[in-house]
Design an enzyme around this catalytic site. Structure first.
Site, short mmCIF file in Angstrom:
data_model
loop_
_atom_site.label_atom_id
_atom_site.label_comp_id
_atom_site.label_asym_id
_atom_site.label_seq_id
_atom_site.Cartn_x
_atom_site.Cartn_y
_atom_site.Cartn_z
CG LEU A 160 -1.97 1.10 1.26
CD1 LEU A 160 -2.99 0.92 0.16
CD2 LEU A 160 -2.66 1.14 2.62
CG ASP A 161 -0.50 4.61 0.39
OD1 ASP A 161 -1.23 4.63 -0.61
OD2 ASP A 161 -0.92 4.81 1.54
CD GLU A 162 6.43 1.87 0.62
OE1 GLU A 162 7.19 2.26 -0.28
OE2 GLU A 162 6.59 2.16 1.81
#
Lengths: 282, 282, 282, 282
Positions: free
Chosen positions: B225-227
């Site tokens: 997530l969000d990476e």
């Protein structure tokens, strides 16, 4: 030393009528307001104000007028004259871009500071300091000598009645004791857009993460590394072709500019603390 | 469907003479280069190239000329004509600013996409979709229905031969399975300057940290997530007086603009993957 | 003096197959392309290219390979090694911010120039030049001595084989003869966002007009004052409270940064002329 | 209609004690100041102030308290409640990006305006207006019908008690008579960074001049074309490869954003006139 142009900044618990009281005291001293900013923090319930006043009276008269009002508010306050150069100590290491920028700006009168001394953990920047006529001391800072060095910093702060300590790319972590002793008057420049890329080698981290903008953050030094209240931030566009070395070079300007802005804001009494955040009356 | 203006983009292991080989194939097809960008990643040893070519020949002739060269390079490659609208599926929730921006740009021809369908977990944006004449489906997405919904997304992707899935402020986390299935062709907009403020409520986090710039990040969706690899980022100045609500409102534009830029870059075959980073030939 | 890393830049009339021919010559010299940019101007029909090549061969071998190709194209071309410091003459007056920035960057290796000499119409900046170890000459420039001074500039250009003349806030208008003699190799910084506020006192003009952004423009010097081809521009936000003096101070950074960028681009052979416009391969 | 949150803005000749008087009146009405900005123009000798006040009293009580003070100052003043949507008339032509942006923002509550009517000299944007439920009139505007059209604009202004007229890429020059009638309440968006590139086809002019940034300017409409007081400006980077068409497309966002900002500032009583300049309390 008396410019007839005063700056009063303060913070206190919010209540009705503060601006009216303060401007009443200013009117009583026949002062003319040249700049006025105020802010109430809903989170903390604190009220912040900064006002500049032109007045024919000297400091004692002006202070006599406003002191009772701000005292009655139980405010943290400062009264100064506009443009006074604040006594500053700079800590540095090897990289000279921030130091060069601060010293150049000081010399041409673009920054209201007087750098009383530069203390470094490397001798490299001695020439630069000497060109600008600023006393320079270089100390070897090792684990076993760090406490000594920090004591000498504190001695210098006391001796020169230092108001502001600037970490101009000083590459050592300050001890909790020194952080505490300098709380609210030490500014660091971190070469990333905080809270991204804390700690060491932020450009390497930024490159690895593939960000499209790099940044710099000027913040108050606290015991919590890279977590102090932020004063100023700037960013610059990069792309996939920029190496860590490219980013480091591009960052010089970003860091110099961001630190200089933060120093100016602080020196002009435009930065007030609201818990972990800053109120900046720019 | 044949514009006579071709775009070839590819990535392969680096070696000498690639540009020469490729431009040789283009010369053989009597093509005229209108844009050419290339990049070698020192970290990964990969070579990336994007070239636009004007040619009197049709696709089969042009492909016949370049295919042997890029095949010989064991390249991942795409050949398309310049300006082709790519088949796009949008996932949305309640906030309409990014969707409105994408649909408006699609309509005036500012973005080379055809939005085949919009799927949402709330019915609110149905009117907007209808105004722009795009099929809209709203589904209740609960823990127990999430797998069903995601299957319908995959069905839609298959049915419409979707090339790009855009998460236009879609407020649900995709399952690892869906992330995998859409790897390299799903773009999300996160309302912070990543890697700062991952996860929920980034503007609340930004306000609490007291940052002086807020940001938005468009990135590929991955299971982490969000990476995911970052495609585009932008920032905007804020100050102490901006509340979380103010930042949220200011962020609308930032998010819309950043997402639209990322979508354009992707649609025009300007975004190539280099591990966890992107090569963006803007 | 031979880095094995070459830069070739050239401009010629457009035709098919140029990139292929040039990369063929590079392949023949067993060169590895590290950077390549090209552009065709629809208006002028001119083709522009800049390519960096790593090669085990020395200059004569490499030149032998590419010279026939670019000659056959009737191109204006330059072959250099990457990172060579170009011989530079700086003209200055009293304001030192641009000079300080250029000299500091030169010293830390951030700018590939060697400042052979500084010529000024005021003595004020002699100390700064001396600190950086650069020969400095100050001349009184009056209407009756201007021709003499300009002749000395030309003599210095000849004597030091100067490749670039930088007007670092030099506050005199060059004669048409000098402009002509330095055509394409003299860069000026103008303290406005051209074409707005040409001529004297641009910050005063900007203040009077009430603009919300001030700017700086680095451009080639031509006989047509402030009308030379633009290389780089930047802006900075101002507001109603900023006085002419404030803008002047804020402009220092803007001017220094814009000029340094233009000098870097030029020194790295990234700036090519397309009539009254520049092609900048940044 | 009474929010208990008031905004008072005014301009008057400067003298000592104004802030004190005004905040005294506010204190008398038991008001709590939530925002306060003031500025004295050294050039014009005018004083400007905007203050927001939370108060339990209704408008008549609050007005009763402050009106005598501002009247005594011979001030131009406005008292409103915070967030009131101001009655707005939009003039448009064919390009819909600014109109779409304003209507979308109005609908989601991001802009405190109520668009009472849209008047255009082309029918193209009728659908968009209809989607947002705003009355739309299209008129053919020819030299011989222009006076008629402008009279209908004035009629609409009177009928709907219009406070703000927005020229959202309206491609006709207003007559001096209409400019005069709408003085200080009509905002235009010009697609250049004024004062550069006045008049027609600014992107064509920008391309020809080879600027490295394009801009947009929102300004008050005056009889002097493109010379009205500037409210807001923004810029965006371009390069040599951007055609006039590219710049036009990139400019859409720049124009929409700049106009929306100016409209918000005006609607919130944050824009005051100081001769040919604006004071903007942002």
């Amino acid at each position: 030393m008396d410019s007839g142009h005063w700056v009063l900044s303060f913070a206190c618990d919010d209540r009705q009528g503060i601006v009216h009281s303060v401007t009443g005291a200013i009117a009583q001293a026949q002062g003319n307001i040249t700049e006025l900013q105020q802010f109430t923090s809903d989170e903390s319930g604190r009220f912040f104000m900064r006002v500049q006043v032109q007045s024919g009276f000297d400091r004692s008269v002006f202070e006599h007028a406003v002191a009772p009002v701000v005292s009655e508010l139980a405010a943290d306050w400062a009264l100064d004259y506009v443009g006074r150069r604040r006594r500053t100590l700079i800590l540095a290491s090897r990289a000279g871009h921030c130091l060069n920028d601060l010293l150049y700006r000081q010399r041409i009168g673009d920054l209201p500071i007087t750098v009383a001394k530069i203390m470094a953990n490397h001798p490299d920047l001695g020439d630069l300091a000497s060109f600008y006529g600023v006393p320079f001391e270089s100390h070897v800072v090792l684990p076993e000598t760090k406490a000594d060095f920090e004591q000498q910093v504190l001695n210098a702060v006391a001796e020169h009645d230092i108001e502001l300590v600037v970490l101009a790319r000083y590459m050592q972590i300050l001890s909790p004791r020194l952080c505490e002793a300098l709380a609210g008057r030490a500014i660091n420049i971190h070469h990333s857009f905080l809270p991204g890329f804390k700690g060491a080698n932020p450009y390497r981290q930024a490159h690895a993460r593939g960000v499209k903008l790099i940044g710099a953050t000027a913040h108050f030094v606290t015991g919590d590394l890279d977590e102090g209240p932020i004063i100023e931030q700037n960013v610059q566009r990069v792309d996939h072709a920029d190496t860590v070395a490219d980013m480091t070079a591009m960052g010089h300007e970003l860091e110099s500019r961001t630190l200089a802005t933060a120093v100016r804001l602080y020196a002009e009494h435009r930065v007030l603390l609201d818990g972990a955040r800053t109120v900046v009356f720019s």
